[in-house]
Design a protein around this motif. Structure first.
Motif, mmCIF file in Angstrom:
data_model
loop_
_atom_site.group_PDB
_atom_site.id
_atom_site.type_symbol
_atom_site.label_atom_id
_atom_site.label_comp_id
_atom_site.label_asym_id
_atom_site.label_seq_id
_atom_site.Cartn_x
_atom_site.Cartn_y
_atom_site.Cartn_z
ATOM 1 N N GLN A 1 -7.501 6.250 -0.299
ATOM 2 C CA GLN A 1 -7.649 4.964 -0.969
ATOM 3 C C GLN A 1 -7.597 3.814 0.030
ATOM 4 O OE1 GLN A 1 -4.276 5.666 -3.607
ATOM 5 N NE2 GLN A 1 -5.684 5.753 -5.351
ATOM 6 N N LEU A 2 -7.550 4.149 1.308
ATOM 7 C CA LEU A 2 -7.416 3.129 2.349
ATOM 8 C C LEU A 2 -8.645 3.110 3.246
ATOM 9 C CD1 LEU A 2 -3.800 3.979 3.579
ATOM 10 C CD2 LEU A 2 -4.434 2.295 1.849
ATOM 11 N N SER A 3 -8.881 1.952 3.850
ATOM 12 C CA SER A 3 -9.944 1.859 4.858
ATOM 13 C C SER A 3 -9.473 2.556 6.132
ATOM 14 C CB SER A 3 -10.260 0.396 5.143
ATOM 15 O OG SER A 3 -9.202 -0.197 5.864
ATOM 16 N N ASN B 1 -11.779 -3.888 13.342
ATOM 17 C CA ASN B 1 -10.597 -3.042 13.136
ATOM 18 C C ASN B 1 -10.030 -2.535 14.465
ATOM 19 O OD1 ASN B 1 -9.845 -2.663 10.260
ATOM 20 N ND2 ASN B 1 -12.023 -2.183 10.074
ATOM 21 N N HIS C 1 -0.137 4.261 -2.138
ATOM 22 C CA HIS C 1 -1.518 4.740 -2.083
ATOM 23 C C HIS C 1 -1.648 6.028 -1.279
ATOM 24 C CE1 HIS C 1 -2.470 0.609 -3.393
ATOM 25 N NE2 HIS C 1 -3.588 1.141 -3.855
ATOM 26 N N GLN D 1 -6.745 0.707 7.909
ATOM 27 C CA GLN D 1 -5.443 0.856 7.233
ATOM 28 C C GLN D 1 -4.856 2.243 7.507
ATOM 29 O OE1 GLN D 1 -6.930 -0.109 3.331
ATOM 30 N NE2 GLN D 1 -5.969 -2.138 3.359
ATOM 31 N N ARG E 1 0.816 -1.211 0.000
ATOM 32 C CA ARG E 1 0.000 0.000 0.000
ATOM 33 C C ARG E 1 0.851 1.263 0.000
ATOM 34 N NH1 ARG E 1 -5.251 -0.539 -1.163
ATOM 35 N NH2 ARG E 1 -5.872 -2.650 -0.631
HETATM 36 P P1 ADP Z 1 -13.415 -1.267 5.130
HETATM 37 O O1 ADP Z 1 -14.539 -2.264 5.043
HETATM 38 O O2 ADP Z 1 -12.357 -1.663 6.082
HETATM 39 O O3 ADP Z 1 -13.876 0.166 5.288
HETATM 40 P P2 ADP Z 1 -13.253 -0.842 2.307
HETATM 41 O O4 ADP Z 1 -14.485 -1.610 1.982
HETATM 42 O O5 ADP Z 1 -13.252 0.628 2.241
HETATM 43 O O6 ADP Z 1 -12.686 -1.322 3.736
HETATM 44 O O7 ADP Z 1 -12.068 -1.356 1.417
HETATM 45 C C1 ADP Z 1 -11.809 -2.734 1.218
HETATM 46 C C2 ADP Z 1 -10.428 -2.843 0.610
HETATM 47 O O8 ADP Z 1 -10.333 -2.105 -0.627
HETATM 48 C C3 ADP Z 1 -9.395 -2.243 1.539
HETATM 49 O O9 ADP Z 1 -8.253 -3.077 1.526
HETATM 50 C C4 ADP Z 1 -9.117 -0.899 0.935
HETATM 51 O O10 ADP Z 1 -7.773 -0.493 1.152
HETATM 52 C C5 ADP Z 1 -9.315 -1.115 -0.534
HETATM 53 N N1 ADP Z 1 -9.777 0.123 -1.180
HETATM 54 C C6 ADP Z 1 -10.898 0.813 -0.893
HETATM 55 N N2 ADP Z 1 -11.006 1.903 -1.680
HETATM 56 C C7 ADP Z 1 -9.913 1.905 -2.472
HETATM 57 C C8 ADP Z 1 -9.436 2.772 -3.509
HETATM 58 N N3 ADP Z 1 -10.085 3.879 -3.890
HETATM 59 N N4 ADP Z 1 -8.246 2.475 -4.080
HETATM 60 C C9 ADP Z 1 -7.557 1.381 -3.700
HETATM 61 N N5 ADP Z 1 -7.966 0.513 -2.760
HETATM 62 C C10 ADP Z 1 -9.131 0.773 -2.140
#
Ligand code: ADP
Ligand code: ADP
Length: 227
Positions: free
Chosen positions: A141-143, A176, A137, A146, A134
């Protein structure tokens, strides 16, 4: 060895009739490698204490020593440098810089002081945090989980004397939250990294070595849970 020592710390906001005594003569010390939770209800003075331990505000009276440095004897420039090097701050809402990548966010505290990044240490930290794939990124772009792991990396990169976390799981779901607490405890136990977590969450307090309860700006209880 005491890594943190707080002596007769008081903080009064405002003056005269409307003055609020947010912290009232608080003293305690923390040993290297301890995991301490500071718990208290809303308005008890937790944030005030956090700001004073983190060097982001100045006390009305009293002293804070971190690794034998008298924090408020430093001038603003020295304090800013000391803070980046010795105090790893972790916030509820991560406070990452949105236009910087994961790698840039983590290494920022070193780069600001023109310190070189120890690649081996960096790789070890990001691997333990599960961020290896990551690094390029951006935060959005992260949850949430993360993003909090990135902020743990940023807090650890300078090998700080203390890690100071303010409601680190307050914005996360239970899965989390558990993961973040496991990571913080892993760095605490494996690397003997002193950890201070400020929270109102009893479930987090149960995981600590020691729990300090504050009420009305004073220490109401100071209990060792495990040693
Ligand atoms: P969470 O359920 O923990 O909120 P998300 O559903 O937002 O997580 O994301 C699931 C996965 O997809 C995570 O690993 C996240 O980093 C990745 N992800 C989400 N949005 C993006 C993005 N715009 N670009 C890259 N990866 C993403
Ligand atoms: P907590 O984090 O436990 O909720 P705080 O440290 O934020 O507690 O607040 C402790 C007390 O100090 C409260 O009575 C609060 O209203 C007061 N307080 C905090 N910050 C300020 C401020 N900037 N000005 C005036 N009063 C404040």
């Amino acid at each position: 060895m005491n890594i943190l020592q707080i002596e007769n710390l008081s903080k009064v906001y405002g003056k005269g009739e409307t003055a609020v005594k947010a912290l009232d003569n608080v003293s305690f010390s923390v040993k290297k490698g301890e995991f301490v939770v500071i718990i208290g209800p809303s308005g008890s003075g937790k944030s005030t204490l956090l700001h004073l331990l983190g060097g982001v505000d100045r006390p009305t009276s009293g002293k804070v020593f971190i690794d034998n440095t008298d924090l408020y004897n430093l001038n603003e420039t020295q304090l800013a440098i000391f803070r980046r090097r010795q105090i790893g701050l972790i916030y509820q809402f991560y406070n990452l810089i949105p236009i910087l990548t994961v790698e840039e966010n983590i290494t920022l505290p070193l780069l600001l002081d023109e310190h070189e990044v120890d690649k081996k240490q960096f790789n070890e930290i990001v691997e333990k945090l599960g961020l290896t794939h990551r690094l390029g990124h951006l935060p959005n772009q992260l949850s949430g989980g993360q993003q909090q792991r990135v902020s743990i990396g940023r807090a650890l990169i300078s090998n700080p004397a203390i890690m100071l976390a303010d409601e680190p799981t307050g914005n996360l779901d239970s899965k989390n939250s558990e993961e973040i607490m496991e990571l913080l405890k892993m760095f605490n136990k494996t690397f003997n990294q002193t950890l201070i977590v400020i929270t109102h969450d009893e479930r987090i307090a149960l995981q600590a070595d020691r729990v300090i309860s504050i009420e009305d700006g004073r220490i109401a209880k100071d209990e060792v849970i495990r040693s």
